[in-house]
Design a protein around this motif. Sequence first.
Motif, short mmCIF file in Angstrom:
data_model
loop_
_atom_site.label_atom_id
_atom_site.label_comp_id
_atom_site.label_asym_id
_atom_site.label_seq_id
_atom_site.Cartn_x
_atom_site.Cartn_y
_atom_site.Cartn_z
N PRO A 272 0.83 -1.20 0.00
CA PRO A 272 0.00 0.00 0.00
C PRO A 272 0.87 1.26 0.00
O PRO A 272 1.94 1.21 0.60
N PRO A 273 0.48 2.35 -0.64
CA PRO A 273 -0.75 2.46 -1.41
C PRO A 273 -0.56 1.92 -2.83
O PRO A 273 0.47 2.17 -3.45
N VAL A 274 -1.56 1.23 -3.32
CA VAL A 274 -1.50 0.77 -4.71
C VAL A 274 -2.91 0.61 -5.26
O VAL A 274 -3.84 0.24 -4.54
N LEU A 275 -3.03 0.97 -6.52
CA LEU A 275 -4.29 0.86 -7.23
C LEU A 275 -4.13 -0.29 -8.23
O LEU A 275 -3.17 -0.29 -9.01
N VAL A 276 -5.04 -1.24 -8.20
CA VAL A 276 -4.98 -2.37 -9.12
C VAL A 276 -6.19 -2.27 -10.04
O VAL A 276 -7.34 -2.36 -9.58
N ARG B 237 -7.66 10.13 -11.09
CA ARG B 237 -6.49 11.00 -10.99
C ARG B 237 -5.80 10.70 -9.68
O ARG B 237 -6.29 11.04 -8.62
N THR B 238 -4.70 10.02 -9.76
CA THR B 238 -3.97 9.70 -8.54
C THR B 238 -2.51 9.51 -8.89
O THR B 238 -2.19 9.12 -10.01
N ASP B 239 -1.67 9.83 -7.94
CA ASP B 239 -0.25 9.57 -8.18
C ASP B 239 0.15 8.25 -7.53
O ASP B 239 1.32 7.95 -7.40
N TRP B 240 -0.82 7.49 -7.14
CA TRP B 240 -0.52 6.19 -6.54
C TRP B 240 0.11 5.26 -7.57
O TRP B 240 -0.24 5.30 -8.76
N PRO B 241 1.00 4.40 -7.11
CA PRO B 241 1.48 3.35 -7.99
C PRO B 241 0.27 2.56 -8.50
O PRO B 241 -0.66 2.30 -7.73
N TRP C 17 -13.69 -2.91 -13.93
CA TRP C 17 -14.27 -1.93 -14.86
C TRP C 17 -13.74 -0.52 -14.59
O TRP C 17 -14.54 0.45 -14.54
N PRO C 18 -12.43 -0.30 -14.48
CA PRO C 18 -11.90 1.04 -14.22
C PRO C 18 -12.14 1.98 -15.41
O PRO C 18 -12.08 3.19 -15.25
N SER D 283 -20.76 8.98 -4.18
CA SER D 283 -21.47 8.34 -3.08
C SER D 283 -20.83 7.01 -2.67
O SER D 283 -21.16 6.45 -1.64
N LEU D 284 -19.92 6.53 -3.46
CA LEU D 284 -19.24 5.27 -3.12
C LEU D 284 -18.21 5.45 -2.01
O LEU D 284 -17.78 4.49 -1.40
N GLY D 285 -17.76 6.67 -1.83
CA GLY D 285 -16.74 6.90 -0.81
C GLY D 285 -15.35 6.48 -1.25
O GLY D 285 -14.48 6.20 -0.44
N LEU D 286 -15.15 6.44 -2.55
CA LEU D 286 -13.82 6.05 -3.05
C LEU D 286 -12.74 7.05 -2.64
O LEU D 286 -11.58 6.69 -2.50
N GLU D 287 -13.16 8.30 -2.47
CA GLU D 287 -12.19 9.31 -2.04
C GLU D 287 -11.54 8.92 -0.72
O GLU D 287 -10.34 9.10 -0.54
N ASP D 288 -12.37 8.40 0.18
CA ASP D 288 -11.82 7.95 1.46
C ASP D 288 -10.79 6.86 1.23
O ASP D 288 -9.72 6.86 1.83
N ALA D 289 -11.14 5.96 0.34
CA ALA D 289 -10.22 4.85 0.06
C ALA D 289 -8.90 5.38 -0.46
O ALA D 289 -7.83 4.88 -0.12
N LEU D 290 -8.98 6.44 -1.27
CA LEU D 290 -7.77 6.97 -1.88
C LEU D 290 -7.06 8.00 -1.01
O LEU D 290 -6.03 8.52 -1.38
N SER D 291 -7.63 8.29 0.16
CA SER D 291 -7.00 9.28 1.02
C SER D 291 -6.12 8.62 2.08
O SER D 291 -5.42 9.29 2.82
N GLU D 292 -6.17 7.32 2.19
CA GLU D 292 -5.31 6.63 3.15
C GLU D 292 -4.53 5.57 2.39
O GLU D 292 -4.94 5.15 1.32
#
Length: 160
Positions: free
Chosen positions: A27-31, A128-132, A121-122, A104-113
């Motif tokens: 973490p953090p990582v987006l798959v 927009r994220t600088d996450w790996p 289905w991305p 409303s999914l709260g993905l922002e929270d997921a991406l804030s930690e």
Amino acid sequence: MPADEIVTHSSEETIAKGREIAEKLRPPVLVLLKGDLGSGKTTLTKGIISGLGAAKEEDVTSPTFNLVHEFHIHNPAGNEMNPNPCKVYHVDLYRIESFHDLESLGLEDALSEKSIVIIEWPEHFTFRTDWPTVEIRLDHAGGDSRRIAISDLNMKNELK
Ligand code: ADP
Ligand code: MG
């Protein structure tokens, strides 16, 4: 890491591949999981999430209704690769229709930690994220065969 491509011949093999991928995720990582319906995105996720020690395979199901399933890696004992507790999110954007829905999914929270966020289905939303980010493409390859191609898009922060 160069693109890695394999062909699996059963869901068990795809799950095994998911477990292998889990060992490399920090973490953090987006798959991002791309591929048609039935190509094996959720099946691969069973392997990833069980490999992370966040849930049993059978408890990883398609987030069709909730769109986001949240898991926790509580006790990483035995998994030195992920020494810190963290959250794991499994998201399916297949039904997402608008930015409002997404909010409303709260993905922002997921991406804030610092977490591990796995998204089916991305293509249905631009992140927009600088996450790996790891992009995995799954394709039907006849019968029970699936081609799985993995590319690390920006693993600059890898192996922290
Ligand atoms: P998706 O999430 O991409 O829509 P699923 O993982 O939900 O796909 O479904 C894949 C289906 O294909 C499952 O029923 C699974 O048992 C079956 N299957 C057959 N062969 C494979 C394979 N090699 N890899 C993954 N799934 C497979
Ligand atoms: Mg799915």
